[in-house]
Design a protein around this motif. Sequence first.
Motif: not given
Length: 120
Positions: A104-111
Motif C-alpha cells: 500500500x502507498x499512502x501519505x498525508x496532504x495539505x490541500x
Amino acid sequence: MSYVDGFVIPVKLTDRQAFIDHARHMDAVMIEEGALRIVECWADDVSEGKQTDFYRSVDRQEGETVCFSWIEWPDKATRDAAFARMMENEEMMNTPMPFDGKRMIFGGFEPVVVLEKKHG
C-alpha cells in the motif's frame, strides 16, 4: 483548513466484498475519531502506462486490481490524534486486512486548491 490522507492499495479481484466490508468497518471507526469524509474506490477505468501507473505503484500481481481511497479531516492535528488513538486500539490493529498492506502507498496532504460546485 483541512487535511487529506490518500491511499493506493492492491486488492485481489476475488476480495472485492471483503474489501468493502473491511472499509465499512474501519471507516466507521475513523469517522468516530473525527474524519469528515472517506471515499473508497475500486478501479474501473485505470490504464496501464508506459512508464508509471497505479498498478506499478503497488506492484500489482496476477488477479489483483487497485483501490484508491482518501480520508478528509478537519485539520492535521485531528488526524494525528486520531491515528495515535487508533494505533493503541488492539481490535483495529489486529483486524485482518483483505489486501497486502506492505504494498500500500499512502501519505498525508495539505490541500492547496479546492473547488466545489455550488448547489442551486
